[in-house]
Design an enzyme around this catalytic site. Structure first.
Site, PDB file in Angstrom:
ATOM      1  N   SER A 100       0.812  -1.301  -0.128  1.00 22.06           N
ATOM      2  CA  SER A 100       0.153  -0.006   0.098  1.00 22.06           C
ATOM      3  C   SER A 100       0.845   1.317   0.003  1.00 22.06           C
ATOM      4  CB  SER A 100      -0.957  -0.049   1.326  1.00 22.06           C
ATOM      5  OG  SER A 100      -1.792   1.192   1.491  1.00 22.06           O
ATOM      6  N   GLY A 101       0.765   2.224  -0.907  1.00 24.65           N
ATOM      7  CA  GLY A 101       1.251   3.346  -0.959  1.00 24.65           C
ATOM      8  C   GLY A 101       2.558   3.218  -1.869  1.00 24.65           C
ATOM      9  N   THR A 105      -1.618   2.513  -8.320  1.00 18.74           N
ATOM     10  CA  THR A 105      -2.464   3.121  -8.970  1.00 18.74           C
ATOM     11  C   THR A 105      -2.110   4.426  -9.702  1.00 18.74           C
ATOM     12  OG1 THR A 105      -4.058   2.398  -7.281  1.00 18.74           O
ATOM     13  CG2 THR A 105      -4.699   4.095  -8.471  1.00 18.74           C
ATOM     14  N   ASN A 153      -1.536   5.296   3.055  1.00 21.19           N
ATOM     15  CA  ASN A 153      -1.708   6.186   1.960  1.00 21.19           C
ATOM     16  C   ASN A 153      -3.004   6.887   1.938  1.00 21.19           C
ATOM     17  OD1 ASN A 153      -2.345   6.946  -0.730  1.00 21.19           O
ATOM     18  ND2 ASN A 153      -2.010   4.599  -1.677  1.00 21.19           N
ATOM     19  N   SER A 156      -5.760   5.607  -0.777  1.00 20.43           N
ATOM     20  CA  SER A 156      -5.622   3.927  -0.736  1.00 20.43           C
ATOM     21  C   SER A 156      -6.638   3.226  -1.638  1.00 20.43           C
ATOM     22  CB  SER A 156      -5.484   3.470   0.467  1.00 20.43           C
ATOM     23  OG  SER A 156      -5.033   2.097   0.474  1.00 20.43           O
ATOM     24  N   SER A 157      -6.286   2.583  -2.600  1.00 24.25           N
ATOM     25  CA  SER A 157      -7.653   1.504  -3.079  1.00 24.25           C
ATOM     26  C   SER A 157      -7.941   0.532  -2.237  1.00 24.25           C
ATOM     27  CB  SER A 157      -6.997   1.057  -4.236  1.00 24.25           C
ATOM     28  OG  SER A 157      -6.109   1.899  -5.064  1.00 24.25           O
ATOM     29  N   GLY A 378      -0.468  -5.942  -2.864  1.00 26.53           N
ATOM     30  CA  GLY A 378       0.352  -6.972  -2.671  1.00 26.53           C
ATOM     31  C   GLY A 378       0.206  -7.762  -1.184  1.00 26.53           C
ATOM     32  N   GLU A 380       0.192  -8.756   2.299  1.00 26.38           N
ATOM     33  CA  GLU A 380      -0.231  -8.212   3.482  1.00 26.38           C
ATOM     34  C   GLU A 380       0.264  -9.154   4.812  1.00 26.38           C
ATOM     35  OE1 GLU A 380      -4.174  -6.798   3.558  1.00 26.38           O
ATOM     36  OE2 GLU A 380      -3.621  -4.891   2.636  1.00 26.38           O
TER      37      GLU A 380
HETATM   38  P1  ATP Z   1      -2.783   1.057  -2.376  1.00 29.42           P
HETATM   39  O1  ATP Z   1      -2.383  -0.244  -2.369  1.00 29.42           O
HETATM   40  O2  ATP Z   1      -3.010   1.706  -0.996  1.00 29.42           O
HETATM   41  O3  ATP Z   1      -3.703   1.615  -3.302  1.00 29.42           O
HETATM   42  P2  ATP Z   1      -0.773   2.309  -4.265  1.00 29.42           P
HETATM   43  O4  ATP Z   1       0.250   1.401  -4.377  1.00 29.42           O
HETATM   44  O5  ATP Z   1      -1.940   2.519  -5.231  1.00 29.42           O
HETATM   45  O6  ATP Z   1      -1.417   2.033  -2.784  1.00 29.42           O
HETATM   46  P3  ATP Z   1      -0.840   5.061  -4.855  1.00 29.42           P
HETATM   47  O7  ATP Z   1      -2.152   5.368  -4.663  1.00 29.42           O
HETATM   48  O8  ATP Z   1      -0.616   4.864  -6.462  1.00 29.42           O
HETATM   49  O9  ATP Z   1      -0.186   3.627  -4.202  1.00 29.42           O
HETATM   50  O10 ATP Z   1       0.289   5.936  -4.690  1.00 29.42           O
HETATM   51  C1  ATP Z   1       0.386   6.732  -3.331  1.00 29.42           C
HETATM   52  C2  ATP Z   1       0.834   8.147  -3.271  1.00 29.42           C
HETATM   53  O11 ATP Z   1       1.952   8.294  -3.759  1.00 29.42           O
HETATM   54  C3  ATP Z   1      -0.139   9.139  -4.467  1.00 29.42           C
HETATM   55  O12 ATP Z   1      -1.200   9.234  -3.925  1.00 29.42           O
HETATM   56  C4  ATP Z   1       1.070   9.970  -4.682  1.00 29.42           C
HETATM   57  O13 ATP Z   1       0.849  11.117  -4.027  1.00 29.42           O
HETATM   58  C5  ATP Z   1       2.354   9.241  -4.670  1.00 29.42           C
HETATM   59  N1  ATP Z   1       2.917   8.505  -6.008  1.00 29.42           N
HETATM   60  C6  ATP Z   1       2.906   7.342  -6.183  1.00 29.42           C
HETATM   61  N2  ATP Z   1       3.492   7.037  -7.539  1.00 29.42           N
HETATM   62  C7  ATP Z   1       3.843   8.443  -7.929  1.00 29.42           C
HETATM   63  C8  ATP Z   1       4.801   9.127  -9.037  1.00 29.42           C
HETATM   64  N3  ATP Z   1       4.925   8.184  -9.989  1.00 29.42           N
HETATM   65  N4  ATP Z   1       4.703  10.270  -9.065  1.00 29.42           N
HETATM   66  C9  ATP Z   1       4.386  11.279  -8.014  1.00 29.42           C
HETATM   67  N5  ATP Z   1       3.829  10.621  -6.983  1.00 29.42           N
HETATM   68  C10 ATP Z   1       3.584   9.505  -6.742  1.00 29.42           C
HETATM   69 MG    MG Z   2      -3.972   1.809  -5.180  1.00 31.48          MG
END
Ligand code: ATP
Ligand code: MG
Length: 688
Positions: A100-101, A105, A153, A156-157, A378, A380
């Protein structure tokens, strides 16, 4: 250990000394210079700030480029997938995993942005055609209803998704389809004080126009509703009111009419009201709803009669033998069924929302190929791990198995094709035993065993785990019995995980108060009725039997297993590309990289394993022509004048370099090298 020349290499297989320390060192140096992508397969480290690497210009620079021509980037993977699809006439998938984070996404959005840009109908003068716009705008809608602020996050999705982008045979986008997995619906009724409910609750209460609030009797604020008042109210740097506007705009672009939009808000409002129904306990331990004012609001919004609703909650009709009798409920039971109802409403409506989006973007025509993008949580591993973690870790075990098979088997097939001397190595990475333990039906695996107990009249969480022990204890090296808790231990790819099994029977059955769901199925509000249409039917039969017969009733575990099978089937029919996202630190901070944290993720997601394979194999390869062109200067005058065939030339040169025989193999069209060998040759070449 590596010469400084190899600092910040793009491809980790180029490192002379390939090990954990050098990999992390390289990743770190690159990260601190804002180079967040690295290759072996693509590794992406979350920069936690906006980098100027996603512009239209950069998109153009990646278009139609050869694999190693450009620095690693999510656009490079997207371009390769698109190209391979058209050239090889084969469906593609991009699997994006990470904690997460970690940025799954965000990277998913970049893939879609890239593809929408390069595969748009070129006759169109606008940047995106309407279909591309709709596909891009599906995301803010999904995020409003399916994402939430968590400790890890801010966005977070709380669900997984597989987005298939469909193309016609000319390579233009012809549609898309979203498949959704596991929504964390428990968040609807409970959040820790540091986290929030789904974004839409805040957006609606802060930003909805008064007409909508009035329609749904929402006269309170976040502090007035039980399902929002204990949570955080704001996210740093996020304006919920502006986000609500973004949501409405996205819905309009996707073509969801205002009337339809309101129905999705109806659900949110009804959930908020449900949380506020005040249930008391009488002297007889029976539940009462003395103040019916909130229940009246609920019934108004849901379109059901109040008397039957209250009766259905506190004194439902249940089957006793052949008779139907009214059975009084305790306060706890009623609260439980109200929360279950709130969660079911929200989850079913989320499902309907995804379907609605698909209706807009999933056109029936012209589907020649697809690129599927998977954005799913991924492994947990928490302090306490429950049923939800089992479902997620089961998914990841299967995805990792897919990855292993692809990486190791495909790589070795290449060697065979090139006819190089190679004994097939079994890397001992077959994850099937753990997968079997979860999903098999003979002998009864964890999910099947849980299903069996769910239909046993007297079964409890305890009888379930005892039965599980009796089947698997000492039978599988992947199974263990914990010393203190009621539960079991599973030996996952990423780690040994101890699961606590309290509440599993209920979570798997996910029971609803059928007196109430029947009412909903007959609601005067068509949208509500449609969400519960599976409860329609014979009005005298309140049991679940009917639904079993019609095949609607399925346990949560079973449904997930079936969905996962369908996903895997699709993935196995594609050419996959892997993206491993890494969260650099636990503080959501830019410019900080926490080495042990990163190393742990590299281990969990198979990057280190992949590197281990690289070390025993021949990860670098070069065509004969290129090899000669580049390295002939290291041994001038070795090759005779005139024509020498490529293979022969390579052979002679390699002999002259005095490389140990085990450091390379000469194939049919290429020379293969052990990790680092090519880098050493480069070093010598540079010093010439
Ligand atoms: P989750 O499993 O909680 O959904 P995730 O892997 O989908 O997590 P994201 O929501 O894609 O995580 O990323 C978390 C935050 O990190 C985003 O809201 C953004 O602020 C920052 N972030 C991630 N990737 C980038 C990037 N390539 N450029 C800029 N900021 C990013
Ligand atoms: Mg996500």
């Amino acid at each position: 250990m590596n010469p400084p020349k190899f600092d910040k290499v793009e491809d980790m297989a180029d490192l002379t000394h390939l090990n954990e320390a050098s990999v992390i060192h390289n990743l770190r140096l690159r990260y601190l210079s804002d180079m967040i992508y690295v290759r072996l397969f693509l590794v992406a480290v979350n920069p936690y700030r906006s980098l100027p690497i996603y512009t239209d210009e950069i998109i153009r620079s990646y278009k139609n480029k050869r694999r190693y021509e450009m620095p690693p980037h999510i656009y490079a993977i997207s371009d390769i997938a698109y190209h391979d699809m058209l050239q090889g006439r084969e469906n593609q998938s991009i699997l994006i995993t990470g904690e997460s984070g970690a940025g799954k996404t965000e990277n998913t959005k970049k893939v879609i942005q890239y593809i929408a840009t390069i595969a748009s109908d070129s006759t169109n003068t606008k940047k995106y055609g309407i279909l591309e716009q709709q596909i891009l705008q599906a995301n803010p809608i999904l995020e409003a209803f399916g994402n939430a602020q968590t400790i890890r996050n801010n966005n977070s999705s709380r669900f997984g998704k597989f987005i298939r982008i469909e193309f016609n045979s000319a390579g233009q986008i012809s549609g898309a389809n979203i498949e959704r997995y596991l929504l964390e619906k428990s968040r609807v009724t409970y959040q820790t004080p540091e986290e929030r409910n789904f974004h839409i609750f805040y957006q609606l209460l802060k930003g909805a126009p008064s007409a909508i609030k009035k329609k749904f009797l929402l006269d309170g604020s976040l502090d007035d509703y039980r399902f929002t008042k204990h949570s955080r109210k704001d996210i740093d740097g996020v304006d919920d009111i502006a986000e609500f506007e973004i949501l409405l705009n996205a819905m309009n672009i996707v073509g969801i009419s205002e009337d339809e939009q309101v129905e999705f808000f109806r659900i949110v409002a009804s959930v908020l009201h449900l949380g506020n129904i005040c249930v008391t306990s009488g002297r007889d331990d029976q539940a009462h709803i003395l103040d019916t004012s909130v229940a009246e609001k609920v019934c108004h919004v849901l379109g059901v009669p109040i008397d039957a609703f209250i009766k259905g909650l506190i004194k439902p009709q249940v089957k006793a033998g052949r008779e139907w009798v009214a059975q009084a409920r305790t306060k706890e039971q009623v609260l439980y069924s109200i929360e279950a109802l709130a969660k079911a409403l929200y989850e079913r409506s989320f499902g309907a929302l995804v379907e609605r989006i698909n209706k807009a973007i999933d056109t029936p025509s012209n589907k020649a190929y697809f690129i599927g993008v998977l954005d799913i949580a991924g492994f947990e591993i928490f302090q306490t791990n429950g049923f939800e973690q089992l479902c997620i870790n089961y998914t990841n075990e299967k995805l990792q198995q897919f990855f292993n098979q692809h990486m190791f088997i495909l790589e070795q097939e290449q060697y065979k094709l090139e006819n190089i001397e190679w004994d097939f190595i079994d890397f001992g990475l077959d994850l099937q035993p753990t997968i079997d333990l979860i999903e098999k039906t003979k002998p009864v695996g964890i999910l099947a065993c849980l299903d069996e107990e769910c239909v046993m009249p007297k079964a409890t969480d305890k009888t379930f785990v005892e039965k599980l022990h009796s089947i698997w204890k000492n039978k599988s090296p992947k199974y263990g019995v914990p010393r203190f808790q009621q539960g079991f231990i599973l030996n996952h790819y990423a780690a040994k995980v101890e699961y606590t099994t309290s509440g599993w029977l209920n979570k798997n059955k996910d029971p609803l108060n059928e007196n109430v769901t029947k009412l909903l199925a007959h609601s005067s509000q068509p949208y509500i009725a449609s969400l519960f249409s599976d409860f329609l039917g014979d009005t005298t039969d309140y049991g679940t039997k009917n639904r079993v017969k019609r095949g609607v009733f399925r346990t949560v575990g079973r449904r997930h297993k079936e969905q996962l099978h369908s996903l895997m089937q699709q993935l196995y029919s594609t050419q996959p590309h892997f993206v491993r996202c890494i969260v650099p630190n636990a503080k959501k901070m830019a410019g900080k990289i926490n080495t042990p944290l990163v190393l742990d993720q590299l281990r969990c997601n198979g990057v280190l394993e992949g590197i281990r394979i690289c070390r025993v194999g021949f990860p670098n390869r070069l065509g004969f022509v290129e090899f000669r062109q580049r390295y002939e200067i290291l041994a001038p005058r070795i090759l005779p004048e005139g024509y020498v065939n490529g293979r022969e030339a390579a052979h002679k040169l390699l002999e002259a370099f005095k490389l140990e025989g085990n450091q390379y193999r000469i194939g049919l069209s290429k020379v293969f090298f052990r990790a680092g060998v090519l880098a050493e040759l480069e070093e010598v070449r540079d010093n010439k």
